[in-house]
Design a protein around this motif. Sequence first.
Motif, PDB file in Angstrom:
ATOM      1  N   VAL A 890       6.461 -13.104   1.500  1.00 40.17           N
ATOM      2  CA  VAL A 890       5.951 -13.817   2.704  1.00 40.17           C
ATOM      3  C   VAL A 890       4.662 -14.822   2.365  1.00 40.17           C
ATOM      4  O   VAL A 890       3.857 -14.288   2.402  1.00 40.17           O
ATOM      5  CB  VAL A 890       5.869 -12.843   3.977  1.00 40.17           C
ATOM      6  N   PRO A 891       5.198 -15.979   2.297  1.00 42.48           N
ATOM      7  CA  PRO A 891       3.919 -16.950   2.179  1.00 42.48           C
ATOM      8  C   PRO A 891       3.235 -17.445   3.204  1.00 42.48           C
ATOM      9  O   PRO A 891       4.052 -17.359   4.460  1.00 42.48           O
ATOM     10  CB  PRO A 891       4.807 -18.168   1.637  1.00 42.48           C
ATOM     11  N   VAL A 900      -4.910 -10.161   4.977  1.00 45.05           N
ATOM     12  CA  VAL A 900      -3.752  -9.954   5.756  1.00 45.05           C
ATOM     13  C   VAL A 900      -3.540  -8.430   5.920  1.00 45.05           C
ATOM     14  O   VAL A 900      -3.922  -7.520   5.065  1.00 45.05           O
ATOM     15  CB  VAL A 900      -2.635 -10.083   4.577  1.00 45.05           C
ATOM     16  N   THR A 901      -2.974  -8.089   7.123  1.00 40.79           N
ATOM     17  CA  THR A 901      -2.559  -6.586   7.205  1.00 40.79           C
ATOM     18  C   THR A 901      -1.433  -6.277   7.814  1.00 40.79           C
ATOM     19  O   THR A 901      -0.547  -7.238   8.177  1.00 40.79           O
ATOM     20  CB  THR A 901      -3.662  -6.185   8.532  1.00 40.79           C
ATOM     21  N   ARG A 917       0.979  -6.261  -1.919  1.00 42.23           N
ATOM     22  CA  ARG A 917       0.245  -6.823  -2.646  1.00 42.23           C
ATOM     23  C   ARG A 917      -0.347  -8.356  -2.236  1.00 42.23           C
ATOM     24  O   ARG A 917       0.706  -8.867  -1.804  1.00 42.23           O
ATOM     25  CB  ARG A 917       0.505  -7.044  -4.169  1.00 42.23           C
ATOM     26  N   ASN A 918      -1.378  -8.744  -2.065  1.00 39.25           N
ATOM     27  CA  ASN A 918      -1.654  -9.955  -1.188  1.00 39.25           C
ATOM     28  C   ASN A 918      -2.360 -10.897  -2.418  1.00 39.25           C
ATOM     29  O   ASN A 918      -2.761 -10.505  -3.178  1.00 39.25           O
ATOM     30  CB  ASN A 918      -2.699  -9.539  -0.137  1.00 39.25           C
ATOM     31  N   ILE A 925       5.704  -7.154  -0.221  1.00 39.63           N
ATOM     32  CA  ILE A 925       5.716  -5.626   0.602  1.00 39.63           C
ATOM     33  C   ILE A 925       7.048  -5.038  -0.675  1.00 39.63           C
ATOM     34  O   ILE A 925       8.250  -5.668  -0.588  1.00 39.63           O
ATOM     35  CB  ILE A 925       6.216  -5.806   1.728  1.00 39.63           C
ATOM     36  N   PHE A 926       6.834  -4.050  -1.363  1.00 38.78           N
ATOM     37  CA  PHE A 926       7.845  -3.707  -1.962  1.00 38.78           C
ATOM     38  C   PHE A 926       8.117  -2.139  -2.020  1.00 38.78           C
ATOM     39  O   PHE A 926       7.264  -1.167  -2.052  1.00 38.78           O
ATOM     40  CB  PHE A 926       7.267  -3.902  -3.576  1.00 38.78           C
ATOM     41  N   ILE A 927       9.538  -1.700  -1.888  1.00 37.08           N
ATOM     42  CA  ILE A 927       9.767  -0.271  -1.711  1.00 37.08           C
ATOM     43  C   ILE A 927      10.592  -0.033  -2.951  1.00 37.08           C
ATOM     44  O   ILE A 927      11.768  -0.638  -3.006  1.00 37.08           O
ATOM     45  CB  ILE A 927      10.302  -0.209  -0.327  1.00 37.08           C
TER      46      ILE A 927
END
Length: 1198
Positions: A890-891, A900-901, A917-918, A925-927
């Motif tokens: 997400v840019p 970022v939260t 990771r920001n 976001i990685f699953i």
Amino acid sequence: MPEPTKKDETPNGQPEEGVAPVSNGPPPLPEISLEVSPPQDDDPAPTAPSPTPQAEDANSPKKLSIELPNDSVPAMGRKDSVWSLGEGQPPEELEKPIDTPPLSTLLIEKPQSATVSVGGDVTFIAKVEGKDLLRKPTVKWFKGKWMDLASKTGKHLQLKETFDRLSKVHTFEMHIIKAKENYAGNYRCEVNYKDKFDSCSFDLEVQESGQGSQSIDIRSAFKRSEGQEDAGELDFSGLLKHREIKPDDTPEIDVWEILKNARPDEYEKIAFMYGITDLRGLLRRMKKIPKEEKKSEAFAKKLEPAYQVDKGSKIRLVVDLADPTVDLKWYKNGQEIRPTPKYIFEHKGTQRIMVINNCTLNDDAAYSVAAGDEKCSTELFVKELPVKVVKGIEPVKTTVNERIELECEVSEEGAQVKWMKNGVEVPTGVRSRYRVKCEGTKHYLVIDDASREDTGTYSIMATGGTSEAHIQVDLKPLKVYQDLQNMTVMLGQPIKLQCEIYPGNVPGRWYRNGQLIQPNDRINIIHRNRVHRLEIEASSLHDAGDYTFVPEGYSQSLSAKLHIIDPPKVHLDSLNFPDNTMTIVAGNKLRLEIPISGEPAPRVVWMKGERVILESGHRVRAETYGDQTSLTIDVTEREDSGNYKIVLQNEAGEASACVKIKVVDIPDPPDAPLVPEVGGDWCSMTWEVPKYDGGSPILGYYIERKKKQSSRWMRLNFDLIKETSFEPKKMIEGVPYEVRIFAVNAIGVSKPSEPSKAFTPLAVTSEPTMLVVDDVTDTTVTVKWRPPETIGAAGLDGYSVEYCIEGTDDWIVSNDELTEKTKHTITGLTPGTKILVRVKAINAAGASAPRTIQHSVLVKEVIEPPKIRVPRHLKQTYTRRVGEAVNLVVPFMGKPRPKVTWLKEGKVVDSSDISIRNTDCDSIIFIRKAERSHSGKYEMTVHVDNHVDTAIIDIQIVDLPGPPQSVTIEDVWGGNVALVWTPPKDNGNAPIIGYTIQKADKKTMEWYTCIEHYHRTCITITELVVGNEYFFRIFAENMCGLSEKATQTKKSALIVKEGLQVKTHEFEDHDFKEAPMFTQPLINTFAIAGYNATLNCSVRANPRPKVMWMKNKIAIIDDPRYRMFSNQGVCTLEIRKPSPYDGGMYTCKAINDLGEAQVDCKLEVKGGFTFYELMQRGVPLHLIDQYMSETKTVEQEK
């Protein structure tokens, strides 16, 4: 009765009287005398056995005497008959000698003569030792002397060859099958190997198995076949000259009657007249015909066919007369015999007797007696008693010029003897040195003047014995008081050779090197009493050699060696070189020949400095022959320049001389030139002078240039350049070049120098364009720009960014290394300062002109509110299956760096399960492995100071649904069944989109799909078979697919015919289980190497068996060269591109719980592979070795 003796020759080996000597014309036809007697018992007793044939003279005409008492006794003299089948040679070649190579012992086992009955088989074997033979010998089988049997092989004749590797023995066999009468005769086996030859002869006798019928056509029976109907028949008439058969209109003639009434000497003539070619078969038939003897009217008993008597004895010839009153006359060789003391006639009743007293060799003749018109004859053989040697000759040892007399005594006076020397008869003619005399029983051999050539072994030969002795003739001994002495004389000095011998009156001869010396003006030969002297006034080189004095008549000789010596000299005057110096251009061949003299030939040594030049040198060598020595240099080099010394040595002294050789050459090539400066289309180059000028000053230089990728050099100057620098021009930008140098002197042009390092004419690029400020913070300034408009052939290596504080000229490089990007951030700046920025483009030619920002830049950061840029696919629900990975980027935007939260359902996201990771511009976001618990709405918040931006992302993790909760049969009517079910309890986190209904017959329980993607929860299944009983099951389906399990009806639905009441009977299920049994076995198969082969069989078993394939009782597991298939009980093994290694015994084995079974077959692979191909296929080395040896053995046997 005395044994008759064949009388073809007189005792001394001369032809018998009445036999014409052999002329130079064609040889006379052989004289054939036949005596035919009727068949007798198995062991007949002939009245007069055949005499033993003696060796006939090669030049005497051949006489053939044949007696055929029965088949078991071969006819005497049969081999001399030119008409015997396969025997001897054609008549015109009888007297021609047969050229054969010299015999050697190749045969270790020879074929033996054999006897076989008609229709029987016989084998002849010959063996050859093969240890010392590099290849198989050549063996030929012959019948007679000229018939090669190799072309007659067939059903009656077979030839076989074998080789035993252990014993190294070649075995050759000749098989004769179903022998015929005409197969009898002499055979020969010949063995050839390179220059070795061996042969062996043997006989085959064919006996008749029974008496044949005589009622046959004699002309057809004894006429050989003309055609080639059977190539296996041993019919040799095909080699005879074929004659055209003309139809015969003459009436039938009984040839048997003609032969019975004819004399034996007319048989051959009659055979030719009536076309009978098999004369031997005719004689055999004639022998079996009972002979009808005419009863004599005058004789009651005739004379015997032959008589034999010893020499000196007497013999009685008796006949019995039927009519005693008949006048009787006796004849000898056709001459009437009158009564004398030698011939006495007696009468006893009807017997008439002639007694011959004291028989001599003259009485050996044909005798006949005539009674009226009838006559009977016989032949008398006088046997001469052997002459024995009573006293043998004795050995003699004497000297030359003495008389030798050899004496021998025999048992009979006047006996004929033969004197031999070393196995050769001694000549006793008028001019012979040997004399022979006889005194009663004593015989003498006299040699009046013996010589050394008379030494040897002498023997005397009589008919009853021999005697031999050795005669040794030596030269007379000689006494030497003074022997010749070896001498060494200087050239031109007188020579005297002297010796003293006893006796003194013995003359002698002088020899030099085996040549007789004759006295002349320079040479004087003196003989005074015991002194013999040879004098030579002035010695010359030709006088040197071995001198020998040979006394006449003596075995000794005196020898000495004369050596002429002369001091060595070197003759340099003939060279005509100034100061003995020779100049030559390098690369040419030098051969310097210098005359020398000296005796003996001096030893010559060539030296250059301390190094000796050898005769065996390759390029530089010294050679000496005759009266000159030479120095040879095949290809002269500059190192060959210098002084050369010649040293000569012999017994007379030593000499030496020096010559100088100067080698001029082209100069050495200069070192590789240097290119210190390069422009857009030019360069500058420099070089050093050559280290060696070739012995001549350098006149100038040539320069060449070429493109690096090319092999074509181009000369840049045609006039010599005196300097050591040059500036080439007119080059293409961006193309690599190389240059090289040639040095020139008076001899020529040097080899080219090594090329310079490759250089490329290049130009710098134009300045970068559109330089602007992209971002500013409290400590950094980011700028960006566009590439230069003109880059050029050198390309673009990167950019250099520089800055300086406003008001100063000190430019600072921001990037230590060139950057290829068109954007750069300058760091480490002081907040609030103003700076100027410029950018340069860099390539291999250097830096371009700089591009500078027109206005200064204030170092101070600007706040930018955050903004989240949600991707389009995330604005809807994001769906993934259980187990798949989830990776969302997400840019966002905002300055300074936003915070970022992430929240899920109002709670902070668990970082142990979900990775976040920001960066400055996006959040990830990685699953790794999604689960259904990860489903939900995720809230992303971005903060920059007091500014906030939020975005919601909906994630749905789906899975397969569960089965329907229950399935029931509502109703059954006709061929229809109504089903009802409830939706599944677990829909897999996705809506149910349909159901799949299946049915199964109770007998087989095999499921079949009735309908798919059905949306309702009730259905009517139609078109069911009457009499069958069905079960039903249902699968649920969502977006992920069908449920893993299905819900089945608990009860079955029986389809019955309407109006009939079906009473079902319960039956026990049949047990179909059985042990494996092969219904189609494997069969032996032949395969071609390199082509796929398959083995097939079929097996029946229940439950389904496990099929295993084995090769040579070893299971085939995971081998890529084999593929195994099993379909409906048919088992197949495919072998991919088999090799001979794949041959062997293959087994298919089927196993289940009730037992096992197996079938075997043999696979043979024809064709082969090389050692390299087997290694590529991964065959083990020991198996390759075994395969190669077996293949070689099979090829040799073939």
